[in-house]
Write a protein that holds these residues in place. Structure first.
Motif, PDB file in Angstrom:
ATOM      1  N   ASP A 287       0.814  -1.212   0.000  1.00 25.70           N
ATOM      2  CA  ASP A 287       0.000   0.000   0.000  1.00 25.70           C
ATOM      3  C   ASP A 287       0.849   1.263   0.000  1.00 25.70           C
ATOM      4  OD1 ASP A 287       0.850  -0.782   2.585  1.00 25.70           O
ATOM      5  OD2 ASP A 287      -0.636   0.512   3.532  1.00 25.70           O
ATOM      6  N   MET A 288       2.173   1.110  -0.077  1.00 27.95           N
ATOM      7  CA  MET A 288       3.029   2.291   0.056  1.00 27.95           C
ATOM      8  C   MET A 288       4.280   2.213  -0.804  1.00 27.95           C
ATOM      9  SD  MET A 288       4.483   1.522   3.900  1.00 27.95           S
ATOM     10  CE  MET A 288       2.807   1.452   4.541  1.00 27.95           C
ATOM     11  N   ARG A 302       3.221  14.964  -6.413  1.00 20.95           N
ATOM     12  CA  ARG A 302       3.000  16.001  -5.410  1.00 20.95           C
ATOM     13  C   ARG A 302       1.556  16.064  -4.911  1.00 20.95           C
ATOM     14  NH1 ARG A 302       7.611  17.632  -2.900  1.00 20.95           N
ATOM     15  NH2 ARG A 302       9.275  17.841  -4.431  1.00 20.95           N
ATOM     16  N   GLY A 303       0.601  15.736  -5.770  1.00 20.34           N
ATOM     17  CA  GLY A 303      -0.794  15.819  -5.360  1.00 20.34           C
ATOM     18  C   GLY A 303      -1.333  14.543  -4.743  1.00 20.34           C
ATOM     19  N   ARG A 304      -0.477  13.544  -4.539  1.00 22.97           N
ATOM     20  CA  ARG A 304      -0.900  12.238  -4.051  1.00 22.97           C
ATOM     21  C   ARG A 304      -1.039  12.221  -2.537  1.00 22.97           C
ATOM     22  NH1 ARG A 304       0.433   8.037  -7.638  1.00 22.97           N
ATOM     23  NH2 ARG A 304      -0.163   6.636  -5.931  1.00 22.97           N
ATOM     24  N   THR A 318      -0.336   3.756  -2.609  1.00 21.59           N
ATOM     25  CA  THR A 318      -0.503   3.254  -3.974  1.00 21.59           C
ATOM     26  C   THR A 318      -1.974   3.274  -4.379  1.00 21.59           C
ATOM     27  OG1 THR A 318      -0.502   1.028  -3.020  1.00 21.59           O
ATOM     28  CG2 THR A 318       1.550   1.805  -4.007  1.00 21.59           C
ATOM     29  N   THR A 319      -2.198   3.429  -5.676  1.00 20.89           N
ATOM     30  CA  THR A 319      -3.563   3.444  -6.214  1.00 20.89           C
ATOM     31  C   THR A 319      -3.975   2.037  -6.648  1.00 20.89           C
ATOM     32  OG1 THR A 319      -2.831   3.820  -8.485  1.00 20.89           O
ATOM     33  CG2 THR A 319      -3.162   5.774  -7.084  1.00 20.89           C
ATOM     34  N   ASP A 362      -7.674   1.389   2.019  1.00 17.08           N
ATOM     35  CA  ASP A 362      -8.329   1.523   0.719  1.00 17.08           C
ATOM     36  C   ASP A 362      -8.614   0.110   0.216  1.00 17.08           C
ATOM     37  OD1 ASP A 362      -9.044   1.859  -1.963  1.00 17.08           O
ATOM     38  OD2 ASP A 362      -7.722   3.581  -2.241  1.00 17.08           O
ATOM     39  N   VAL A 363      -9.817  -0.364   0.495  1.00 18.84           N
ATOM     40  CA  VAL A 363     -10.181  -1.744   0.177  1.00 18.84           C
ATOM     41  C   VAL A 363     -10.084  -2.017  -1.316  1.00 18.84           C
ATOM     42  CG1 VAL A 363     -12.043  -3.442   0.260  1.00 18.84           C
ATOM     43  CG2 VAL A 363     -11.669  -1.907   2.199  1.00 18.84           C
ATOM     44  N   ASP A 364     -10.540  -1.081  -2.129  1.00 20.78           N
ATOM     45  CA  ASP A 364     -10.535  -1.287  -3.581  1.00 20.78           C
ATOM     46  C   ASP A 364      -9.112  -1.367  -4.131  1.00 20.78           C
ATOM     47  OD1 ASP A 364     -13.298  -1.301  -3.638  1.00 20.78           O
ATOM     48  OD2 ASP A 364     -13.458   0.839  -4.109  1.00 20.78           O
TER      49      ASP A 364
END
Length: 417
Positions: A287-288, A302-304, A318-319, A362-364
């Motif tokens: 997740d990171m 930067r916007g994350r 992470t997305t 973030d389950v998804d």
């Protein structure tokens, strides 16, 4: 300035210093570091150790088509010349090791010499004493630490002869390396040994695995999933040091894909598959992605969603798309396994920050990793979904139970399980 060792430093017995087995190899460019090498040799020998001086200098070598001196290298560029010198010196050091002539090695170098030293010691065993006294830039020394267990001694002043500052550094380095020696294992391991990967956010899982394995009479070695740890684990698996792997924390793949600071390189998650070593694989900390201070985060991120784990470590969540890519890469590499392999999935989160109410929950996004693995892993490798968090005891219990079963099937060991 005196550089005599004390009696304690020399391990005096019956009035004479005890001679440790094997000499200390000193690697230096004698065209520029002769005085430092000589001074260091004197310190080491005063401490009761012999020394072997190995010259990696270039003053007797030329680039191009003219005849060469030194080790006979004839190359087309300075970089190629250094590579040739490193290869020749690595071979020489390997021969000295095989013959038992040396049991420790120390380098004295600037930037180029430090890079050469890193190549020279790259084949030496884990635990073989390797000390580098260097005036190189910190970033280069950090890169060397990614690849080997070198003890780094930055001088912070330039190495341009012996003075009040360099003498202090060389005296400390000489006494330190004189007290070290490599002692190869005389007997085969009596207990099975399992490699485990961990991060701060998966430490509870790793701790439970270690304790459960110890109860079963199995040793565990934990590697930090910080890039250097994963890289070294892969090397040691390939060298036959482990009987099984519990790869709890595969976060280094996220850094490999997204350019983070904790990438272990493209060989991560390959050694166990190639050497038939049983392995459990889990999505710990996927997740990171790791960066340094906030200022080090690339502009495109930067916007994350960012989190300052420490003043020196910035984590990026992470997305779903990125986790799908990480899952695909996991499946691709794991699918090469011809030995026993299994994937364990923790439905309630993959790190301490990814639990109910956590900053990275973030389950998804997490499920995107699972779906990608299930779609792409080869038939025969089971994906086991557990309704718990990765740091819940039942997750570690499941992983260890499976590993112990593989060890029992692979041969007997000192455990009643």
């Amino acid at each position: 300035m005196s550089h005599h060792c004390t009696d304690d430093q020399r391990s005096v017995r019956d009035g004479k210093p005890a001679q440790l087995a094997g000499a200390v190899a000193i690697v230096a460019t004698l065209d520029t570091k002769a005085s430092e090498a000589s001074y260091l040799a004197g310190i080491i020998e005063t401490c009761g150790r012999k020394t072997v001086l190995i010259d990696t200098g270039t003053s007797n070598l030329v680039v191009g088509d003219k005849p060469t001196g030194g080790n006979g290298a004839r190359v087309a560029s300075p970089a190629a010349l250094l590579k040739e010198i490193a290869a020749s010196t690595r071979k020489k050091v390997g021969s000295l090791l095989q013959s038992g002539a040396i049991s420790a090695i120390v380098g004295i170098a600037g930037g180029k010499g430090s890079a050469v030293f890193g190549e020279v010691v790259s084949d030496l065993p884990y635990g073989f004493p390797k000390l580098l006294v260097s005036s190189a830039r910190p970033a280069l020394l950090a890169e060397l630490a990614f690849h080997n267990d070198i003890i780094l001694y930055p001088t912070l002043v330039d190495l341009l002869g012996i003075n009040v500052f360099t003498a202090r550094v060389l005296e400390n380095a000489g006494r330190a390396i004189a007290a070290m020696q490599h002692a190869p294992a005389q007997h085969a391991r009596k207990r099975k040994t399992v490699a485990i990967t961990a991060f701060g956010v998966t430490t509870p899982a790793a701790n439970h695995c270690v304790a459960r394995l110890a109860d079963a009479g199995v040793d565990a070695i934990v590697f930090p999933a910080n890039g250097a740890g994963g890289r070294k684990m892969e090397q040691l698996i390939a060298a036959g040091e482990f009987d099984a792997v519990i790869d709890l924390t595969t976060t280094e793949l996220a850094d490999e894909i997204l350019g983070g600071a904790a990438s272990a390189g493209s060989d991560r998650l390959k050694a166990a598959a190639a050497h038939l070593v049983p392995q459990v694989v889990a999505p710990g900390a996927v997740d990171m992605v790791n960066f340094g201070p906030p200022s080090s985060v690339p502009d495109q991120f930067r916007g994350r969603q960012l989190y300052s784990h420490t003043p020196y470590t910035t984590l990026m969540r992470t997305t779903a798309s990125e986790n799908a890519t990480i899952g695909w890469l996991t499946a691709e590499r794991l699918s090469q396994a011809e030995g026993p392999a299994i994937v364990f999935w923790p439905a309630k989160g993959v790190s301490d920050y990814d639990r109910e109410g956590g900053i990275f929950r973030d389950v998804d996004a997490d499920k995107a990793w699972l779906d990608a693995v299930k779609r792409n892993v080869r038939p025969g490798i089971k994906v086991c979904e557990l309704n718990c968090h990765i740091n819940d005891p039942e997750f570690a219990e499941a992983a260890v139970t499976w590993i112990l079963k593989q060890l029992r099937q692979g041969g007997s060991f000192d455990a009643d399980v």
